[in-house]
Scaffold this motif. Structure first.
Motif, PDB file in Angstrom:
ATOM      1  N   CYS A   1      39.829  30.848  34.026  1.00 43.35           N
ATOM      2  CA  CYS A   1      40.979  31.595  33.574  1.00 43.35           C
ATOM      3  C   CYS A   1      40.755  33.079  33.886  1.00 43.35           C
ATOM      4  CB  CYS A   1      41.258  31.389  32.090  1.00 43.35           C
ATOM      5  SG  CYS A   1      40.079  32.138  30.968  1.00 43.35           S
ATOM      6  N   ALA A   2      41.851  33.799  33.999  1.00 40.53           N
ATOM      7  CA  ALA A   2      41.779  35.196  34.378  1.00 40.53           C
ATOM      8  C   ALA A   2      42.940  35.956  33.763  1.00 40.53           C
ATOM      9  CB  ALA A   2      41.807  35.336  35.899  1.00 40.53           C
ATOM     10  N   ALA A   3      42.754  37.260  33.601  1.00 45.98           N
ATOM     11  CA  ALA A   3      43.765  38.114  32.982  1.00 45.98           C
ATOM     12  C   ALA A   3      44.143  39.255  33.908  1.00 45.98           C
ATOM     13  CB  ALA A   3      43.246  38.672  31.660  1.00 45.98           C
ATOM     14  N   ALA A   4      45.423  39.578  33.918  1.00 47.46           N
ATOM     15  CA  ALA A   4      45.930  40.654  34.756  1.00 47.46           C
ATOM     16  C   ALA A   4      47.022  41.404  34.014  1.00 47.46           C
ATOM     17  CB  ALA A   4      46.484  40.091  36.065  1.00 47.46           C
ATOM     18  N   THR A   5      47.301  42.606  34.463  1.00 45.63           N
ATOM     19  CA  THR A   5      48.349  43.402  33.828  1.00 45.63           C
ATOM     20  C   THR A   5      49.741  42.997  34.294  1.00 45.63           C
ATOM     21  OG1 THR A   5      48.048  45.104  35.496  1.00 45.63           O
ATOM     22  CG2 THR A   5      46.839  45.370  33.424  1.00 45.63           C
ATOM     23  N   ARG A   6      49.815  42.144  35.322  1.00 46.47           N
ATOM     24  CA  ARG A   6      51.108  41.618  35.755  1.00 46.47           C
ATOM     25  C   ARG A   6      50.930  40.206  36.285  1.00 46.47           C
ATOM     26  NH1 ARG A   6      51.599  41.944  41.384  1.00 46.47           N
ATOM     27  NH2 ARG A   6      50.003  43.221  42.399  1.00 46.47           N
ATOM     28  N   TRP A   7      52.012  39.440  36.249  1.00 43.67           N
ATOM     29  CA  TRP A   7      51.970  38.071  36.727  1.00 43.67           C
ATOM     30  C   TRP A   7      51.709  38.050  38.216  1.00 43.67           C
ATOM     31  CZ3 TRP A   7      53.818  34.704  40.211  1.00 43.67           C
ATOM     32  CH2 TRP A   7      53.739  33.351  39.919  1.00 43.67           C
ATOM     33  N   SER A   8      50.856  37.133  38.659  1.00 41.46           N
ATOM     34  CA  SER A   8      50.554  37.022  40.079  1.00 41.46           C
ATOM     35  C   SER A   8      49.899  35.683  40.353  1.00 41.46           C
ATOM     36  CB  SER A   8      49.613  38.154  40.509  1.00 41.46           C
ATOM     37  OG  SER A   8      49.201  37.993  41.857  1.00 41.46           O
ATOM     38  N   SER A   9      50.042  35.217  41.574  1.00 41.72           N
ATOM     39  CA  SER A   9      49.320  34.034  42.035  1.00 41.72           C
ATOM     40  C   SER A   9      48.111  34.420  42.891  1.00 41.72           C
ATOM     41  CB  SER A   9      50.252  33.125  42.843  1.00 41.72           C
ATOM     42  OG  SER A   9      50.689  33.789  44.011  1.00 41.72           O
ATOM     43  N   GLN A  10      47.883  35.711  43.017  1.00 42.84           N
ATOM     44  CA  GLN A  10      46.791  36.198  43.850  1.00 42.84           C
ATOM     45  C   GLN A  10      45.577  36.544  43.010  1.00 42.84           C
ATOM     46  OE1 GLN A  10      47.240  36.134  47.263  1.00 42.84           O
ATOM     47  NE2 GLN A  10      49.142  35.142  46.584  1.00 42.84           N
ATOM     48  N   ALA A  11      44.436  35.986  43.360  1.00 40.84           N
ATOM     49  CA  ALA A  11      43.229  36.213  42.573  1.00 40.84           C
ATOM     50  C   ALA A  11      42.858  37.692  42.500  1.00 40.84           C
ATOM     51  CB  ALA A  11      42.076  35.403  43.149  1.00 40.84           C
ATOM     52  N   GLY A  12      43.123  38.427  43.563  1.00 41.34           N
ATOM     53  CA  GLY A  12      42.767  39.835  43.592  1.00 41.34           C
ATOM     54  C   GLY A  12      43.501  40.694  42.577  1.00 41.34           C
ATOM     55  N   THR A  13      44.587  40.177  42.033  1.00 45.47           N
ATOM     56  CA  THR A  13      45.358  40.913  41.033  1.00 45.47           C
ATOM     57  C   THR A  13      44.676  40.899  39.670  1.00 45.47           C
ATOM     58  OG1 THR A  13      47.391  40.297  42.188  1.00 45.47           O
ATOM     59  CG2 THR A  13      47.634  41.076  39.930  1.00 45.47           C
ATOM     60  N   TYR A  14      43.830  39.924  39.456  1.00 39.66           N
ATOM     61  CA  TYR A  14      43.256  39.699  38.130  1.00 39.66           C
ATOM     62  C   TYR A  14      42.006  40.543  37.913  1.00 39.66           C
ATOM     63  CZ  TYR A  14      46.689  36.092  37.515  1.00 39.66           C
ATOM     64  OH  TYR A  14      47.887  35.431  37.373  1.00 39.66           O
ATOM     65  N   ASP A  15      41.967  41.162  36.740  1.00 42.18           N
ATOM     66  CA  ASP A  15      40.893  42.097  36.416  1.00 42.18           C
ATOM     67  C   ASP A  15      39.744  41.455  35.656  1.00 42.18           C
ATOM     68  OD1 ASP A  15      43.665  44.110  35.689  1.00 42.18           O
ATOM     69  OD2 ASP A  15      42.341  44.426  37.416  1.00 42.18           O
ATOM     70  N   TYR A  16      40.043  40.444  34.896  1.00 43.60           N
ATOM     71  CA  TYR A  16      39.035  39.824  34.043  1.00 43.60           C
ATOM     72  C   TYR A  16      38.995  38.322  34.304  1.00 43.60           C
ATOM     73  CZ  TYR A  16      39.573  44.249  31.604  1.00 43.60           C
ATOM     74  OH  TYR A  16      39.644  45.587  31.309  1.00 43.60           O
ATOM     75  N   TRP A  17      37.775  37.791  34.293  1.00 41.55           N
ATOM     76  CA  TRP A  17      37.562  36.378  34.605  1.00 41.55           C
ATOM     77  C   TRP A  17      36.600  35.754  33.605  1.00 41.55           C
ATOM     78  CZ3 TRP A  17      39.762  33.765  38.773  1.00 41.55           C
ATOM     79  CH2 TRP A  17      40.499  34.549  39.660  1.00 41.55           C
ATOM     80  N   GLY A  18      36.859  34.477  33.313  1.00 46.41           N
ATOM     81  CA  GLY A  18      35.905  33.723  32.533  1.00 46.41           C
ATOM     82  C   GLY A  18      34.800  33.169  33.416  1.00 46.41           C
ATOM     83  N   GLN A  19      33.883  32.456  32.800  1.00 48.77           N
ATOM     84  CA  GLN A  19      32.727  31.929  33.519  1.00 48.77           C
ATOM     85  C   GLN A  19      33.022  30.590  34.178  1.00 48.77           C
ATOM     86  OE1 GLN A  19      33.212  31.477  30.347  1.00 48.77           O
ATOM     87  NE2 GLN A  19      32.739  29.319  30.034  1.00 48.77           N
ATOM     88  N   GLY A  20      34.133  29.980  33.807  1.00 47.89           N
ATOM     89  CA  GLY A  20      34.529  28.717  34.412  1.00 47.89           C
ATOM     90  C   GLY A  20      34.103  27.511  33.595  1.00 47.89           C
ATOM     91  N   THR A  21      34.852  26.430  33.771  1.00 47.85           N
ATOM     92  CA  THR A  21      34.517  25.161  33.134  1.00 47.85           C
ATOM     93  C   THR A  21      34.684  24.053  34.178  1.00 47.85           C
ATOM     94  OG1 THR A  21      34.925  23.726  31.215  1.00 47.85           O
ATOM     95  CG2 THR A  21      36.856  24.766  32.206  1.00 47.85           C
ATOM     96  N   GLN A  22      33.735  23.150  34.217  1.00 47.78           N
ATOM     97  CA  GLN A  22      33.731  22.114  35.246  1.00 47.78           C
ATOM     98  C   GLN A  22      34.642  20.962  34.841  1.00 47.78           C
ATOM     99  OE1 GLN A  22      31.894  21.829  38.331  1.00 47.78           O
ATOM    100  NE2 GLN A  22      33.267  20.064  38.575  1.00 47.78           N
ATOM    101  N   VAL A  23      35.484  20.566  35.765  1.00 48.66           N
ATOM    102  CA  VAL A  23      36.310  19.369  35.612  1.00 48.66           C
ATOM    103  C   VAL A  23      35.930  18.406  36.727  1.00 48.66           C
ATOM    104  CG1 VAL A  23      38.639  18.436  35.732  1.00 48.66           C
ATOM    105  CG2 VAL A  23      38.209  20.572  34.490  1.00 48.66           C
TER     106      VAL A  23
END
Length: 122
Positions: free
Chosen positions: A96-118
Motif C-alpha cells: 500500500c502507498a500514500a500520495a497527496t493526489r490520486w494516481s495509478s503511477q507509483a512515482g506519485t506516491y510518497d509513502y510505502w508499506g513494507q508489503g505483504t505476500q499473497v
C-alpha cells in the motif's frame, strides 16, 4: 512521515478470497489518496487500485476490475483491498502507498508499506 503497515496476506487456493489491510499512522490519513500495488518475482511493480482521500473516486487496473475492491475507513486510518476469485497469477507482494493526489503511477506516491505476500495455489 506517514507509516504504513500491511496485513492480511497469506496462502490461498485459486478461486478463494483475501482481504488486505493497510494501517496508517503518523500523519493525517484522511488527507491522502491511497493506492495498492503489487510486484511478482522477476516483474516490475504494477498498479492494482487507488482511492481518493474522501473515497469518492476509485480506480483499478483494467485486468483486475470486478475481482478486486478498494475501500477505506478514515476513522480507523485503514485502507483495504478485497480480492476475490484469486488466480495463481495474482501471486505477488502487495504494497500500500500514500500520495497527496490520486494516481495509478507509483512515482506519485510518497509513502510505502513494507508489503505483504499473497500466494495463490493452483
Amino acid at each position: 512521515q506517514l507509516q504504513l503497515v500491511e496485513s492480511g496476506g497469506g496462502l490461498v487456493q485459486a478461486g478463494g478470497s483475501l482481504r488486505l489491510s493497510c494501517a496508517a499512522s503518523g500523519r493525517t490519513f484522511r488527507n491522502y489518496a491511497m493506492g495498492w500495488f503489487r510486484q511478482a518475482p522477476g516483474k516490475e511493480r504494477e498498479f492494482v487500485a487507488a482511492i481518493t482521500d474522501n473515497a469518492v473516486l476509485k480506480g483499478y487496473a483494467d485486468s483486475l476490475k470486478g475481482r478486486f475492491t478498494i475501500s477505506r475507513d478514515n476513522a480507523k486510518n485503514t485502507v483495504y483491498l478485497q480480492m476475490s476469485s484469486l488466480k495463481p497469477e495474482d501471486t505477488a507482494v502487495y504494497y500500500c502507498a500514500a500520495a497527496t493526489r490520486w494516481s495509478s503511477q507509483a512515482g506519485t506516491y510518497d509513502y510505502w508499506g513494507q508489503g505483504t505476500q499473497v500466494t495463490v495455489a493452483s
